[in-house]
Design a protein around this motif. Structure first.
Motif, PDB file in Angstrom:
ATOM      1  N   ASN A 311       0.811  -1.216   0.000  1.00 43.73           N
ATOM      2  CA  ASN A 311       0.000   0.000   0.000  1.00 43.73           C
ATOM      3  C   ASN A 311       0.845   1.267   0.000  1.00 43.73           C
ATOM      4  O   ASN A 311       0.416   2.303  -0.512  1.00 43.73           O
ATOM      5  N   GLU A 312       2.060   1.171   0.561  1.00 43.88           N
ATOM      6  CA  GLU A 312       2.978   2.315   0.457  1.00 43.88           C
ATOM      7  C   GLU A 312       3.379   2.545  -0.993  1.00 43.88           C
ATOM      8  O   GLU A 312       3.479   3.700  -1.445  1.00 43.88           O
ATOM      9  N   GLN A 313       3.617   1.462  -1.745  1.00 45.78           N
ATOM     10  CA  GLN A 313       3.951   1.605  -3.163  1.00 45.78           C
ATOM     11  C   GLN A 313       2.780   2.188  -3.962  1.00 45.78           C
ATOM     12  O   GLN A 313       2.979   3.017  -4.851  1.00 45.78           O
ATOM     13  N   VAL A 314       1.577   1.743  -3.642  1.00 52.10           N
ATOM     14  CA  VAL A 314       0.386   2.270  -4.319  1.00 52.10           C
ATOM     15  C   VAL A 314       0.244   3.767  -4.052  1.00 52.10           C
ATOM     16  O   VAL A 314      -0.006   4.565  -4.964  1.00 52.10           O
ATOM     17  N   ALA A 315       0.438   4.156  -2.793  1.00 50.41           N
ATOM     18  CA  ALA A 315       0.334   5.579  -2.436  1.00 50.41           C
ATOM     19  C   ALA A 315       1.405   6.397  -3.138  1.00 50.41           C
ATOM     20  O   ALA A 315       1.145   7.517  -3.619  1.00 50.41           O
ATOM     21  N   GLN A 316       2.623   5.850  -3.223  1.00 59.37           N
ATOM     22  CA  GLN A 316       3.710   6.553  -3.902  1.00 59.37           C
ATOM     23  C   GLN A 316       3.424   6.708  -5.389  1.00 59.37           C
ATOM     24  O   GLN A 316       3.637   7.785  -5.976  1.00 59.37           O
ATOM     25  N   ALA A 317       2.902   5.658  -6.006  1.00 63.55           N
ATOM     26  CA  ALA A 317       2.576   5.720  -7.432  1.00 63.55           C
ATOM     27  C   ALA A 317       1.485   6.747  -7.699  1.00 63.55           C
ATOM     28  O   ALA A 317       1.547   7.501  -8.687  1.00 63.55           O
ATOM     29  N   ARG A 318       0.491   6.815  -6.827  1.00 63.13           N
ATOM     30  CA  ARG A 318      -0.580   7.798  -6.994  1.00 63.13           C
ATOM     31  C   ARG A 318      -0.061   9.223  -6.825  1.00 63.13           C
ATOM     32  O   ARG A 318      -0.466  10.138  -7.549  1.00 63.13           O
ATOM     33  N   ALA A 319       0.840   9.384  -5.855  1.00 59.55           N
ATOM     34  CA  ALA A 319       1.399  10.710  -5.620  1.00 59.55           C
ATOM     35  C   ALA A 319       2.226  11.192  -6.804  1.00 59.55           C
ATOM     36  O   ALA A 319       2.231  12.377  -7.150  1.00 59.55           O
ATOM     37  N   GLU A 320       2.943  10.266  -7.452  1.00 57.77           N
ATOM     38  CA  GLU A 320       3.816  10.632  -8.565  1.00 57.77           C
ATOM     39  C   GLU A 320       3.100  10.681  -9.909  1.00 57.77           C
ATOM     40  O   GLU A 320       3.434  11.503 -10.763  1.00 57.77           O
ATOM     41  N   LYS A 321       2.078   9.835 -10.093  1.00 57.35           N
ATOM     42  CA  LYS A 321       1.466   9.711 -11.412  1.00 57.35           C
ATOM     43  C   LYS A 321      -0.033   9.975 -11.437  1.00 57.35           C
ATOM     44  O   LYS A 321      -0.661   9.874 -12.498  1.00 57.35           O
ATOM     45  N   GLY A 322      -0.616  10.293 -10.283  1.00 58.67           N
ATOM     46  CA  GLY A 322      -2.054  10.533 -10.254  1.00 58.67           C
ATOM     47  C   GLY A 322      -2.833   9.247 -10.054  1.00 58.67           C
ATOM     48  O   GLY A 322      -2.258   8.167  -9.884  1.00 58.67           O
ATOM     49  N   GLU A 323      -4.162   9.387 -10.099  1.00 58.51           N
ATOM     50  CA  GLU A 323      -5.025   8.247  -9.823  1.00 58.51           C
ATOM     51  C   GLU A 323      -4.985   7.178 -10.904  1.00 58.51           C
ATOM     52  O   GLU A 323      -5.319   6.035 -10.664  1.00 58.51           O
ATOM     53  N   GLY A 324      -4.625   7.533 -12.087  1.00 55.01           N
ATOM     54  CA  GLY A 324      -4.580   6.555 -13.162  1.00 55.01           C
ATOM     55  C   GLY A 324      -5.877   6.494 -13.944  1.00 55.01           C
ATOM     56  O   GLY A 324      -6.938   6.933 -13.481  1.00 55.01           O
ATOM     57  N   ASP A 325      -5.793   5.976 -15.139  1.00 51.10           N
ATOM     58  CA  ASP A 325      -6.944   5.922 -16.047  1.00 51.10           C
ATOM     59  C   ASP A 325      -6.894   4.584 -16.783  1.00 51.10           C
ATOM     60  O   ASP A 325      -6.014   4.348 -17.614  1.00 51.10           O
ATOM     61  N   LEU A 326      -7.827   3.682 -16.478  1.00 53.90           N
ATOM     62  CA  LEU A 326      -7.812   2.357 -17.093  1.00 53.90           C
ATOM     63  C   LEU A 326      -7.964   2.430 -18.611  1.00 53.90           C
ATOM     64  O   LEU A 326      -7.287   1.707 -19.349  1.00 53.90           O
ATOM     65  N   ASP A 327      -8.840   3.300 -19.079  1.00 59.87           N
ATOM     66  CA  ASP A 327      -9.049   3.418 -20.529  1.00 59.87           C
ATOM     67  C   ASP A 327      -7.765   3.873 -21.215  1.00 59.87           C
ATOM     68  O   ASP A 327      -7.382   3.340 -22.262  1.00 59.87           O
ATOM     69  N   LYS A 328      -7.079   4.806 -20.592  1.00 60.71           N
ATOM     70  CA  LYS A 328      -5.805   5.281 -21.138  1.00 60.71           C
ATOM     71  C   LYS A 328      -4.759   4.171 -21.101  1.00 60.71           C
ATOM     72  O   LYS A 328      -3.972   4.010 -22.050  1.00 60.71           O
ATOM     73  N   LEU A 329      -4.755   3.394 -20.032  1.00 66.65           N
ATOM     74  CA  LEU A 329      -3.804   2.290 -19.911  1.00 66.65           C
ATOM     75  C   LEU A 329      -4.040   1.245 -21.000  1.00 66.65           C
ATOM     76  O   LEU A 329      -3.093   0.780 -21.647  1.00 66.65           O
ATOM     77  N   PHE A 330      -5.311   0.891 -21.215  1.00 65.49           N
ATOM     78  CA  PHE A 330      -5.629  -0.130 -22.207  1.00 65.49           C
ATOM     79  C   PHE A 330      -5.276   0.299 -23.627  1.00 65.49           C
ATOM     80  O   PHE A 330      -5.035  -0.531 -24.499  1.00 65.49           O
ATOM     81  N   ASN A 331      -5.237   1.593 -23.863  1.00 67.51           N
ATOM     82  CA  ASN A 331      -4.980   2.102 -25.212  1.00 67.51           C
ATOM     83  C   ASN A 331      -3.588   2.700 -25.357  1.00 67.51           C
ATOM     84  O   ASN A 331      -3.333   3.495 -26.274  1.00 67.51           O
ATOM     85  N   SER A 332      -2.688   2.333 -24.476  1.00 67.96           N
ATOM     86  CA  SER A 332      -1.316   2.833 -24.557  1.00 67.96           C
ATOM     87  C   SER A 332      -0.377   1.683 -24.902  1.00 67.96           C
ATOM     88  O   SER A 332      -0.758   0.512 -24.889  1.00 67.96           O
ATOM     89  N   GLY A 333       0.858   2.038 -25.248  1.00 67.93           N
ATOM     90  CA  GLY A 333       1.860   1.027 -25.546  1.00 67.93           C
ATOM     91  C   GLY A 333       1.610   0.377 -26.906  1.00 67.93           C
ATOM     92  O   GLY A 333       1.175   1.028 -27.853  1.00 67.93           O
ATOM     93  N   ASP A 334       1.902  -0.905 -26.996  1.00 64.94           N
ATOM     94  CA  ASP A 334       1.753  -1.632 -28.259  1.00 64.94           C
ATOM     95  C   ASP A 334       0.289  -2.020 -28.446  1.00 64.94           C
ATOM     96  O   ASP A 334      -0.191  -2.999 -27.879  1.00 64.94           O
TER      97      ASP A 334
END
Length: 339
Positions: A311-334
């Protein structure tokens, strides 16, 4: 706003309205009764407590507790419980399992939950037999055990649940006995209060398929010579007359008789807080009839907990990258489009 005074819960409040369906005389009844007492002593809200089980007689347990519960998949209760505790760190999570469920099909899941030090309370009912499937030998059955699946006697070397847990560096490891009710309640309470994984093996009698498996540890006439109740900072003394002890001879334990030139100071003193698990492992290997078998807390140390670190890693990731967006994740990369 006025505070609301919560009712004081009694042991009976932690019991569900379900009929308890274990065989009359089963040791599971005792463990259930002591668990309810411990819950009342701790005062944990029922809605903040979860019991997770796999498959087996012991795995009926969640039905009989008036808390949240999950009757999961054979051997996979530690995985389910890890997910629950990781997502809901505010919950008190118990894993109820048996010697077959935890150590056979579930051995891998048990091992990794322990080594990760997930903040779970694992209680293993060890009756040295498969009870639900009607009497086959289990991973803890003794050599030569004659059962329906071993008509000529078991040739498997039995597992030691305590040794396995200590080998995976569990931060709390203990053993108790179903009919030793005060000791059992005290042990379960200490385990529940431990920050990190706690593992308690309970010697539990299956009076239908393996009756008397632990008679040497429960019969009033002989148990004092066959069981040693270990306590932190105290010498390892046992016997009906408290005249026997355990001392180290090099790296090996040996039974000695007090008096005759041997005093308490010559004995091995228990240290449950030792950082290295060497002593705890040594105790876990003491087996009847060569040695008295230890009951009590073998190991109790502190270490970083998997669910906290996650949960510390999750909190750190949110602090650095925001809450995240599943739709954006699914449509990124390859990505590619199928025409």
């Amino acid at each position: 706003m006025a505070s609301v005074e919560l009712p004081v819960l009694k042991p009976g409040d932690y019991g569900s309205d379900q009929d308890v369906r274990w065989c009359p005389g089963c040791g599971d009844y005792s463990i259930l009764a002591q668990m309810k007492k411990v819950m009342a002593t701790l005062g944990w809200p029922r809605e903040k407590t979860v019991f997770v089980s796999g498959i087996g007689c012991s795995s009926r347990f969640p039905y009989y507790m008036n808390t949240y519960g999950m009757h999961s998949i054979h051997g996979r209760a530690p995985a389910f419980a890890t997910g629950i505790k990781s997502c809901r760190p505010d919950l008190n999570v118990f894993v109820i399992t048996g010697d077959g469920d935890a150590l056979s099909i579930g051995g891998n899941h048990f091992m990794h939950a322990v080594r990760r030090n997930v903040n779970l309370n694992i209680v293993l009912f060890n009756n040295r037999i498969y009870g639900l499937t009607k009497g086959q030998y289990s991973p803890t059955s003794e050599l030569g055990k004659v059962t329906k699946s071993t008509p000529m006697g078991s040739i498997d070397n039995p597992m030691s649940p305590l040794s396995l847990a200590i080998g995976c560096e569990a931060t709390f490891v203990a053993r108790s006995i179903d009919v030793h009710i005060k000791h059992l309640a005290d042990t379960l309470k200490r385990a529940a209060e431990h920050p990190g994984v706690s593992f308690v093996e309970v010697y539990q009698n299956c009076n239908v398929f393996n009756d008397g498996a632990y008679k040497y540890a429960t019969d009033k006439a002989v148990k004092a010579d066959n069981v040693i109740e270990i306590e932190h900072g105290k010498p390892l003394i046992f016997g009906k007359n408290r005249d026997k002890g355990i001392r180290l001879n090099g790296m090996h334990p040996e039974v000695v008789e007090l008096g005759k030139g041997i005093t308490e100071d010559d004995l091995l003193f228990h240290d449950e807080q030792a950082t290295q698990p060497t002593l705890a492992y040594l105790l876990s290997r003491m087996r009847y009839p060569e040695f008295p078998e230890p009951i009590g807390v073998l190991r109790c140390v502190d270490a970083p907990r998997y669910d906290d670190l996650l949960n510390e890693q999750v909190a750190q990731a949110r602090a650095e990258k925001g809450e995240g967006d599943l739709d954006k994740l699914f449509n990124s990369g390859d990505t590619w489009t199928v025409e």
